[in-house]
Scaffold this active site. Structure first.
Site, PDB file in Angstrom:
ATOM      1  N   CYS A  38      41.995  37.853  36.246  1.00 25.68           N
ATOM      2  CA  CYS A  38      41.395  39.268  35.868  1.00 25.68           C
ATOM      3  C   CYS A  38      42.907  39.850  35.204  1.00 25.68           C
ATOM      4  O   CYS A  38      43.644  39.213  35.094  1.00 25.68           O
ATOM      5  CB  CYS A  38      41.153  39.935  37.362  1.00 25.68           C
ATOM      6  SG  CYS A  38      39.880  39.235  37.947  1.00 25.68           S
TER       7      CYS A  38
ATOM      8  N   HIS B 201      41.014  45.754  36.995  1.00 23.20           N
ATOM      9  CA  HIS B 201      41.390  46.135  38.418  1.00 23.20           C
ATOM     10  C   HIS B 201      42.735  46.934  38.369  1.00 23.20           C
ATOM     11  O   HIS B 201      43.686  46.429  37.853  1.00 23.20           O
ATOM     12  CB  HIS B 201      40.773  45.425  39.377  1.00 23.20           C
ATOM     13  CG  HIS B 201      41.655  44.131  39.586  1.00 23.20           C
ATOM     14  ND1 HIS B 201      42.911  44.048  40.063  1.00 23.20           N
ATOM     15  CD2 HIS B 201      41.310  42.893  38.983  1.00 23.20           C
ATOM     16  CE1 HIS B 201      43.315  42.824  40.101  1.00 23.20           C
ATOM     17  NE2 HIS B 201      42.296  42.030  39.439  1.00 23.20           N
TER      18      HIS B 201
END
Length: 194
Positions: free
Chosen positions: A170, A154
């Site tokens: 992440c 992301h």
């Protein structure tokens, strides 16, 4: 122009010699310890962010291929036609938050919302339960959801995180880079984290 290059080289060479001079003036154990300290510092500061051919890790480039090199904090992307892109990334804070292996993109979301995982809430009980799309969203402007629960590639509005161990698991990219990757990657793009 060539005079500038010669002068720059001379300057850099002279500066390196001046920096090394104190080490040469040392004697005995002090010299050895200083050399070890300099060697550790240099190794720690060498950038490993560079173009590498990781394609042999994939049997094909169908739907594209993403490889995230956790150690060099870089995301490599190959389009089906072999076009290559390299992006600096943030990676998980610690090894226990790091997941390695093969997965794939299962969903793409522009303007994602964010909810902390149960483990994040235990570590950070003051965090909100939900953040909608916008400048306060930790997922930035775009997110590629992976087949692993809670794992994403992301964007981030906090550009200080890129190039560092700063995430809760992440892989983060600058918002402009995730927008580019988002436009190229497909649901089904293979992903390998090493």
């Amino acid at each position: 122009m060539s005079d500038l290059k010669v002068n720059r080289r001379a300057f850099v060479t002279g500066a390196a010699a001046m920096i090394g001079a104190p080490a040469l003036a040392q004697s005995g154990d002090e010299t050895v310890e200083l050399e070890r300290t300099i060697s550790r510092a240099v190794r720690r500061n060498i950038s490993s962010f560079r173009t590498l051919d990781w394609r042999p890790y994939f049997t094909n480039l169908d739907n594209g291929a993403i490889l995230v090199d956790i150690d060099s904090r870089a995301l490599h992307y190959w389009q089906e036609d072999g076009a290559y892109h390299l992006f600096p990334s943030s990676v998980p804070l610690t090894e226990d938050l790091t997941r390695r292996g093969r997965t794939s993109v299962v969903r793409k979301v522009e303007g994602p919302s964010w909810r902390p995982t149960p483990a994040m809430k235990i570590r950070n009980p003051e965090w909100p339960d939900f953040v909608g799309p916008g400048p306060d969203n930790p997922l930035g402007t775009h997110a590629l959801y992976l087949s692993w629960t809670y794992y994403r590639i992301h964007g981030t509005h906090d550009t200080r995180k890129i190039g560092r161990r700063s995430s809760n698991g992440c892989i983060g990219l600058y918002n402009e880079h995730i927008a580019q990757l988002f436009g190229m990657a497909k649901v089904g793009t293979q992903v390998l984290l090493i």
